[in-house]
Design a protein around this motif. Structure first.
Motif, PDB file in Angstrom:
ATOM      1  N   LYS A 195       8.915   3.566  -0.977  1.00 33.13           N
ATOM      2  CA  LYS A 195       9.743   4.290  -0.005  1.00 33.13           C
ATOM      3  C   LYS A 195       9.602   3.587   1.348  1.00 33.13           C
ATOM      4  CE  LYS A 195       9.905   8.665   2.418  1.00 33.13           C
ATOM      5  NZ  LYS A 195       9.206   9.935   2.621  1.00 33.13           N
ATOM      6  N   PRO A 196      10.709   3.301   2.029  1.00 27.34           N
ATOM      7  CA  PRO A 196      10.613   2.641   3.341  1.00 27.34           C
ATOM      8  C   PRO A 196       9.867   3.515   4.355  1.00 27.34           C
ATOM      9  CG  PRO A 196      12.861   2.568   2.518  1.00 27.34           C
ATOM     10  CD  PRO A 196      12.094   3.489   1.614  1.00 27.34           C
ATOM     11  N   ILE A 197       8.924   2.905   5.063  1.00 29.82           N
ATOM     12  CA  ILE A 197       8.207   3.614   6.122  1.00 29.82           C
ATOM     13  C   ILE A 197       8.402   2.949   7.477  1.00 29.82           C
ATOM     14  CG2 ILE A 197       6.483   4.641   4.615  1.00 29.82           C
ATOM     15  CD1 ILE A 197       4.546   2.400   5.497  1.00 29.82           C
ATOM     16  N   GLY A 198       9.043   1.781   7.498  1.00 32.89           N
ATOM     17  CA  GLY A 198       9.303   1.101   8.752  1.00 32.89           C
ATOM     18  C   GLY A 198      10.139  -0.142   8.544  1.00 32.89           C
ATOM     19  N   CYS A 199      10.839  -0.537   9.598  1.00 32.26           N
ATOM     20  CA  CYS A 199      11.678  -1.734   9.523  1.00 32.26           C
ATOM     21  C   CYS A 199      11.734  -2.392  10.894  1.00 32.26           C
ATOM     22  CB  CYS A 199      13.076  -1.351   9.054  1.00 32.26           C
ATOM     23  SG  CYS A 199      14.157  -2.770   8.836  1.00 32.26           S
ATOM     24  N   ARG A 200      11.650  -3.716  10.915  1.00 34.03           N
ATOM     25  CA  ARG A 200      11.812  -4.510  12.130  1.00 34.03           C
ATOM     26  C   ARG A 200      12.870  -5.545  11.841  1.00 34.03           C
ATOM     27  NH1 ARG A 200       9.149  -1.007  13.052  1.00 34.03           N
ATOM     28  NH2 ARG A 200       7.197  -0.755  14.098  1.00 34.03           N
ATOM     29  N   SER A 201      13.701  -5.789  12.833  1.00 32.48           N
ATOM     30  CA  SER A 201      14.761  -6.770  12.678  1.00 32.48           C
ATOM     31  C   SER A 201      14.932  -7.502  14.000  1.00 32.48           C
ATOM     32  CB  SER A 201      16.057  -6.041  12.290  1.00 32.48           C
ATOM     33  OG  SER A 201      17.130  -6.923  12.202  1.00 32.48           O
ATOM     34  N   TRP A 202      14.987  -8.834  13.957  1.00 30.81           N
ATOM     35  CA  TRP A 202      15.265  -9.570  15.179  1.00 30.81           C
ATOM     36  C   TRP A 202      16.295 -10.637  14.875  1.00 30.81           C
ATOM     37  CZ3 TRP A 202      14.439 -14.773  15.739  1.00 30.81           C
ATOM     38  CH2 TRP A 202      13.553 -15.384  14.853  1.00 30.81           C
TER      39      TRP A 202
ATOM     40  N   SER B  31      -3.168   4.595   9.927  1.00 27.55           N
ATOM     41  CA  SER B  31      -2.941   5.840   9.181  1.00 27.55           C
ATOM     42  C   SER B  31      -3.475   5.762   7.756  1.00 27.55           C
ATOM     43  CB  SER B  31      -1.446   6.159   9.147  1.00 27.55           C
ATOM     44  OG  SER B  31      -0.946   6.311  10.443  1.00 27.55           O
ATOM     45  N   ARG B  32      -4.056   4.621   7.405  1.00 28.20           N
ATOM     46  CA  ARG B  32      -4.606   4.382   6.068  1.00 28.20           C
ATOM     47  C   ARG B  32      -3.561   4.564   4.966  1.00 28.20           C
ATOM     48  NH1 ARG B  32      -8.847   4.456   8.897  1.00 28.20           N
ATOM     49  NH2 ARG B  32     -10.999   4.867   8.621  1.00 28.20           N
ATOM     50  N   ILE B  33      -2.369   4.089   5.250  1.00 26.96           N
ATOM     51  CA  ILE B  33      -1.277   4.140   4.275  1.00 26.96           C
ATOM     52  C   ILE B  33      -1.260   2.818   3.516  1.00 26.96           C
ATOM     53  CG2 ILE B  33       1.236   4.203   4.002  1.00 26.96           C
ATOM     54  CD1 ILE B  33       1.334   5.991   6.475  1.00 26.96           C
ATOM     55  N   GLU B  34      -1.240   2.905   2.200  1.00 28.79           N
ATOM     56  CA  GLU B  34      -1.081   1.694   1.392  1.00 28.79           C
ATOM     57  C   GLU B  34       0.374   1.263   1.501  1.00 28.79           C
ATOM     58  OE1 GLU B  34      -2.601   1.693  -2.618  1.00 28.79           O
ATOM     59  OE2 GLU B  34      -3.916   3.390  -2.096  1.00 28.79           O
ATOM     60  N   TYR B  35       0.596   0.015   1.838  1.00 33.25           N
ATOM     61  CA  TYR B  35       1.966  -0.453   2.035  1.00 33.25           C
ATOM     62  C   TYR B  35       2.110  -1.901   1.578  1.00 33.25           C
ATOM     63  CZ  TYR B  35       0.234  -2.946   6.134  1.00 33.25           C
ATOM     64  OH  TYR B  35      -0.457  -3.787   6.957  1.00 33.25           O
ATOM     65  N   SER B  36       3.349  -2.288   1.363  1.00 28.15           N
ATOM     66  CA  SER B  36       3.664  -3.682   1.088  1.00 28.15           C
ATOM     67  C   SER B  36       4.731  -4.108   2.086  1.00 28.15           C
ATOM     68  CB  SER B  36       4.157  -3.867  -0.352  1.00 28.15           C
ATOM     69  OG  SER B  36       5.315  -3.103  -0.577  1.00 28.15           O
ATOM     70  N   VAL B  37       4.859  -5.404   2.268  1.00 23.88           N
ATOM     71  CA  VAL B  37       5.806  -5.944   3.248  1.00 23.88           C
ATOM     72  C   VAL B  37       6.832  -6.796   2.522  1.00 23.88           C
ATOM     73  CG1 VAL B  37       6.059  -7.391   5.294  1.00 23.88           C
ATOM     74  CG2 VAL B  37       4.026  -5.976   5.025  1.00 23.88           C
TER      75      VAL B  37
ATOM     76  N   LEU C  53      10.568  -5.241   6.234  1.00 24.63           N
ATOM     77  CA  LEU C  53      10.581  -3.873   5.751  1.00 24.63           C
ATOM     78  C   LEU C  53       9.194  -3.507   5.223  1.00 24.63           C
ATOM     79  CD1 LEU C  53      12.524  -1.479   5.152  1.00 24.63           C
ATOM     80  CD2 LEU C  53      12.884  -2.486   2.913  1.00 24.63           C
ATOM     81  N   LEU C  54       8.666  -2.371   5.675  1.00 24.82           N
ATOM     82  CA  LEU C  54       7.389  -1.858   5.175  1.00 24.82           C
ATOM     83  C   LEU C  54       7.669  -0.755   4.166  1.00 24.82           C
ATOM     84  CD1 LEU C  54       6.371  -3.308   7.755  1.00 24.82           C
ATOM     85  CD2 LEU C  54       4.707  -1.485   7.959  1.00 24.82           C
ATOM     86  N   LEU C  55       7.053  -0.864   3.000  1.00 23.36           N
ATOM     87  CA  LEU C  55       7.245   0.110   1.922  1.00 23.36           C
ATOM     88  C   LEU C  55       5.912   0.733   1.561  1.00 23.36           C
ATOM     89  CD1 LEU C  55       9.376  -2.237  -0.334  1.00 23.36           C
ATOM     90  CD2 LEU C  55      10.248  -0.493   1.197  1.00 23.36           C
ATOM     91  N   ASP C  56       5.909   2.048   1.308  1.00 24.86           N
ATOM     92  CA  ASP C  56       4.665   2.681   0.874  1.00 24.86           C
ATOM     93  C   ASP C  56       4.450   2.362  -0.608  1.00 24.86           C
ATOM     94  OD1 ASP C  56       6.255   4.447  -0.596  1.00 24.86           O
ATOM     95  OD2 ASP C  56       5.818   6.178   0.669  1.00 24.86           O
ATOM     96  N   LYS C  57       3.378   2.901  -1.188  1.00 27.82           N
ATOM     97  CA  LYS C  57       3.038   2.531  -2.571  1.00 27.82           C
ATOM     98  C   LYS C  57       4.090   2.970  -3.580  1.00 27.82           C
ATOM     99  CE  LYS C  57      -0.073   6.439  -3.273  1.00 27.82           C
ATOM    100  NZ  LYS C  57      -1.447   6.822  -3.582  1.00 27.82           N
TER     101      LYS C  57
END
Length: 91
Positions: free
Chosen positions: A77-84, A41-47, A70-74
């Motif tokens: 703002k959280p845009i995704g989360c994975r937890s195991w 999606s060409r979103i700038e993100y940090s992990v 946790l994925l955060l946009d520039k």
């Protein structure tokens, strides 16, 4: 979805933040985008990641296996989360 069924309003469902889980051992829970989707999606993100061994719940339960991602946009703002880990689906 309910408004479409009852009122016949032409709305589209947004599945961006639909949570899902996989009942494995350890369990996997997810919501929002993953890194592949964010790149496509060409979103700038940090992990941001944290092992469960430093998480308050894990410390209280004595469980050290697992991780949260946790994925955060520039704008951070959280845009995704994975937890195991143990009992992640019920978290």
């Amino acid at each position: 979805m309910v408004s479409n069924a009852i009122f016949h309003l032409p709305r589209r469902a947004n599945y961006t933040f639909l949570p899902w889980c996989t009942y494995t051992d350890p369990e996997l829970a997810s919501v929002g985008m993953n890194e592949k989707r964010a790149r496509e999606s060409r979103i700038e993100y940090s992990v941001w990641t944290e092992p469960f061994k430093s998480n308050d719940r894990s410390l209280a339960e004595g469980e050290k296996v697992g991780k949260i991602k946790l994925l955060l946009d520039k704008s951070e703002k959280p845009i995704g989360c994975r937890s195991w880990g143990l009992r992640r689906v019920s978290s």
